[in-house]
Design a protein around this motif. Structure first.
Motif, PDB file in Angstrom:
ATOM      1  N   VAL A 138      33.705 -47.870 -35.621  1.00 18.95           N
ATOM      2  CA  VAL A 138      33.154 -46.656 -35.012  1.00 18.95           C
ATOM      3  C   VAL A 138      33.451 -45.477 -35.941  1.00 18.95           C
ATOM      4  O   VAL A 138      34.620 -45.221 -36.260  1.00 18.95           O
ATOM      5  CB  VAL A 138      33.757 -46.402 -33.617  1.00 18.95           C
ATOM      6  CG1 VAL A 138      33.115 -45.174 -32.979  1.00 18.95           C
ATOM      7  CG2 VAL A 138      33.578 -47.624 -32.725  1.00 18.95           C
ATOM      8  N   ASP A 142      28.783 -41.822 -30.181  1.00 14.07           N
ATOM      9  CA  ASP A 142      28.025 -41.770 -28.932  1.00 14.07           C
ATOM     10  C   ASP A 142      27.871 -43.139 -28.281  1.00 14.07           C
ATOM     11  O   ASP A 142      27.609 -43.226 -27.067  1.00 14.07           O
ATOM     12  CB  ASP A 142      26.633 -41.170 -29.186  1.00 14.07           C
ATOM     13  CG  ASP A 142      26.707 -39.728 -29.676  1.00 14.07           C
ATOM     14  OD1 ASP A 142      27.728 -39.065 -29.374  1.00 14.07           O
ATOM     15  OD2 ASP A 142      25.769 -39.275 -30.367  1.00 14.07           O
ATOM     16  N   ASP A 143      28.013 -44.210 -29.046  1.00 10.78           N
ATOM     17  CA  ASP A 143      27.839 -45.560 -28.503  1.00 10.78           C
ATOM     18  C   ASP A 143      29.043 -46.035 -27.704  1.00 10.78           C
ATOM     19  O   ASP A 143      28.978 -47.082 -27.037  1.00 10.78           O
ATOM     20  CB  ASP A 143      27.578 -46.554 -29.640  1.00 10.78           C
ATOM     21  CG  ASP A 143      26.302 -46.229 -30.402  1.00 10.78           C
ATOM     22  OD1 ASP A 143      25.336 -45.808 -29.760  1.00 10.78           O
ATOM     23  OD2 ASP A 143      26.294 -46.395 -31.641  1.00 10.78           O
ATOM     24  N   MET A 183      23.368 -47.984 -33.277  1.00  6.24           N
ATOM     25  CA  MET A 183      24.308 -49.104 -33.195  1.00  6.24           C
ATOM     26  C   MET A 183      23.635 -50.374 -33.726  1.00  6.24           C
ATOM     27  O   MET A 183      22.532 -50.711 -33.304  1.00  6.24           O
ATOM     28  CB  MET A 183      24.780 -49.296 -31.744  1.00  6.24           C
ATOM     29  CG  MET A 183      25.713 -50.468 -31.550  1.00  6.24           C
ATOM     30  SD  MET A 183      26.480 -50.479 -29.913  1.00  6.24           S
ATOM     31  CE  MET A 183      25.082 -50.383 -28.832  1.00  6.24           C
ATOM     32  N   ILE A 188      23.058 -56.797 -26.499  1.00  2.03           N
ATOM     33  CA  ILE A 188      24.492 -56.598 -26.692  1.00  2.03           C
ATOM     34  C   ILE A 188      25.323 -57.443 -25.743  1.00  2.03           C
ATOM     35  O   ILE A 188      26.477 -57.781 -26.031  1.00  2.03           O
ATOM     36  CB  ILE A 188      24.844 -55.107 -26.534  1.00  2.03           C
ATOM     37  CG1 ILE A 188      26.277 -54.861 -27.013  1.00  2.03           C
ATOM     38  CG2 ILE A 188      24.677 -54.656 -25.088  1.00  2.03           C
ATOM     39  CD1 ILE A 188      26.667 -53.404 -27.060  1.00  2.03           C
ATOM     40  N   SER A 211      30.272 -44.939 -25.019  1.00  2.00           N
ATOM     41  CA  SER A 211      30.023 -44.957 -23.579  1.00  2.00           C
ATOM     42  C   SER A 211      29.476 -46.306 -23.130  1.00  2.00           C
ATOM     43  O   SER A 211      29.686 -46.723 -21.987  1.00  2.00           O
ATOM     44  CB  SER A 211      29.046 -43.842 -23.199  1.00  2.00           C
ATOM     45  OG  SER A 211      27.820 -43.983 -23.911  1.00  2.00           O
ATOM     46  N   VAL A 212      28.786 -47.001 -24.024  1.00  2.00           N
ATOM     47  CA  VAL A 212      28.266 -48.338 -23.717  1.00  2.00           C
ATOM     48  C   VAL A 212      29.293 -49.408 -24.048  1.00  2.00           C
ATOM     49  O   VAL A 212      29.473 -50.384 -23.291  1.00  2.00           O
ATOM     50  CB  VAL A 212      26.957 -48.589 -24.497  1.00  2.00           C
ATOM     51  CG1 VAL A 212      26.454 -50.014 -24.265  1.00  2.00           C
ATOM     52  CG2 VAL A 212      25.899 -47.576 -24.104  1.00  2.00           C
ATOM     53  N   LEU A 213      29.990 -49.239 -25.165  1.00  2.00           N
ATOM     54  CA  LEU A 213      30.911 -50.280 -25.632  1.00  2.00           C
ATOM     55  C   LEU A 213      32.192 -50.355 -24.806  1.00  2.00           C
ATOM     56  O   LEU A 213      32.749 -51.453 -24.627  1.00  2.00           O
ATOM     57  CB  LEU A 213      31.265 -50.018 -27.104  1.00  2.00           C
ATOM     58  CG  LEU A 213      30.101 -50.086 -28.103  1.00  2.00           C
ATOM     59  CD1 LEU A 213      30.574 -49.660 -29.491  1.00  2.00           C
ATOM     60  CD2 LEU A 213      29.526 -51.493 -28.145  1.00  2.00           C
ATOM     61  N   ALA A 252      28.975 -48.977 -34.941  1.00  3.31           N
ATOM     62  CA  ALA A 252      28.541 -48.014 -33.930  1.00  3.31           C
ATOM     63  C   ALA A 252      28.892 -46.588 -34.316  1.00  3.31           C
ATOM     64  O   ALA A 252      29.741 -46.336 -35.176  1.00  3.31           O
ATOM     65  CB  ALA A 252      29.180 -48.359 -32.582  1.00  3.31           C
ATOM     66  N   ASP A 253      28.226 -45.653 -33.631  1.00  6.72           N
ATOM     67  CA  ASP A 253      28.549 -44.235 -33.719  1.00  6.72           C
ATOM     68  C   ASP A 253      29.432 -43.849 -32.541  1.00  6.72           C
ATOM     69  O   ASP A 253      29.615 -44.626 -31.594  1.00  6.72           O
ATOM     70  CB  ASP A 253      27.272 -43.390 -33.720  1.00  6.72           C
ATOM     71  CG  ASP A 253      26.398 -43.667 -34.929  1.00  6.72           C
ATOM     72  OD1 ASP A 253      26.963 -43.967 -35.997  1.00  6.72           O
ATOM     73  OD2 ASP A 253      25.163 -43.593 -34.802  1.00  6.72           O
TER      74      ASP A 253
END
Length: 311
Positions: free
Chosen positions: A103, A36-37, A1, A17, A39-41, A33-34
């Motif tokens: 994404v 997998d990111d 990311m 972030i 979950s954070v975003l 982002a990918d």
């Protein structure tokens, strides 16, 4: 990311972030982002569950735009053509008032090409970023369209010159790819039309007019690939016609050979009978005379066929 603060086209990397949760004094945040990111975003930007679910889905996503509180979710398809197969890669975009999230599951060339354009245009708003990104994606369809057209022309020329059975598989494969792509172009055209016409508070009113120009290009692309579909139908007819012509040519040669050998077969059949009294059968050198007559007769008929353009 990768997190960047974009102000007047200048990129400033951001490490923390949590900084992006508050609007900057100038510019906006771009987070590339990918999958997998997410979950954070998702909790940080309150991304809607349905939008995140669409991003994580393994199925192909149709282009669309969803209006959620605080952000828009937009899906458009980037295109790539490798002369044998057309690839569409989903570009998921979350547009907020002070941020834009892109994404993707795989690398998108348009995102790399976008950076110098943002610097040149001194972009400071996320909706302006969205405009240039969609414009690049749509323009790339024209480039791919030109390559597909060149492939169709080369295939047509090859069919007319040297028809092969493999050509039919190429025609069917390319036509299937074009039909599949055409189904995706309609929704993408409608998404761009929504960005142009619908009252969207996160997109500047003046900027919506520019989306109208992209929408016109999207309509042209749809019409272009409709033409390609028709061309593939014509190409298949040309293939069938070429096969028929080739078969006719072969039959003409076989027929000519058969006709030429008919009188020769008659002569050899007559003088091959086990009968003592045949005209000239006991004359010395009669066999050479017969062979000469057969040769003159065969070459004479061949000359007549060529003169009349039957061969």
């Amino acid at each position: 990311m990768k997190i960047r603060l974009v102000n007047q086209g200048v990129f400033t990397p951001i490490e923390d972030i949590s900084t992006t949760l508050v609007a900057p004094a100038q510019g906006f945040y771009w987070i590339d982002a990918d999958i997998d990111d997410l979950s954070v975003l998702q909790p940080l930007f309150a991304l809607h569950d349905l939008a995140v679910e669409d991003c994580l889905s393994e199925e192909e996503q149709r282009p669309k735009i969803e209006i959620y509180e605080g952000h828009y979710f937009i899906v458009i398809n980037s295109i790539r053509f490798d002369d044998e197969e057309i690839f569409l890669r989903a570009l998921n975009i979350f547009l907020g008032r002070h941020f834009i999230l892109t994404v993707t599951k795989t690398k998108i060339n348009e995102l790399r090409s976008l950076k110098p354009l943002l610097w040149e245009e001194e972009v400071t708003r996320p909706d302006r970023f969205l405009y240039h990104l969609v414009d690049l994606v749509v323009d790339n369809y024209f480039l791919v369209g030109d390559r597909i057209e060149a492939r169709i022309e080369a295939l047509e020329e090859d069919i007319l010159m040297h028809t092969k059975k493999s050509h039919l598989n190429e025609i069917i494969g390319l036509r299937s790819e074009i039909l599949w792509l055409k189904k995706m172009l309609g929704p993408q055209r409608d998404v761009i039309g929504t960005l142009n016409k619908k009252d969207l508070r996160l997109i500047d009113d003046q900027l919506q007019k520019y989306f109208g120009d992209i929408h016109e290009n999207a309509v042209k692309i749809t019409e272009t690939f409709e033409t390609y579909r028709d061309l593939m139908g014509n190409l298949r007819e040309a293939y069938q016609s070429s096969l028929s012509n080739r078969a006719n040519e072969i039959m003409r040669v076989f027929t000519a050979i058969t006709v030429i050998f008919m009188p020769l077969t008659f002569l050899t059949g007559v003088y091959g009978m086990n009968i003592d009294y045949l005209p000239g059968a006991h004359i010395h050198g009669a066999s050479y005379v017969l062979l000469s007559v057969m040769a003159v007769l065969g070459f004479g008929m061949l000359w007549v066929f060529r003169k009349k353009d039957w061969l």
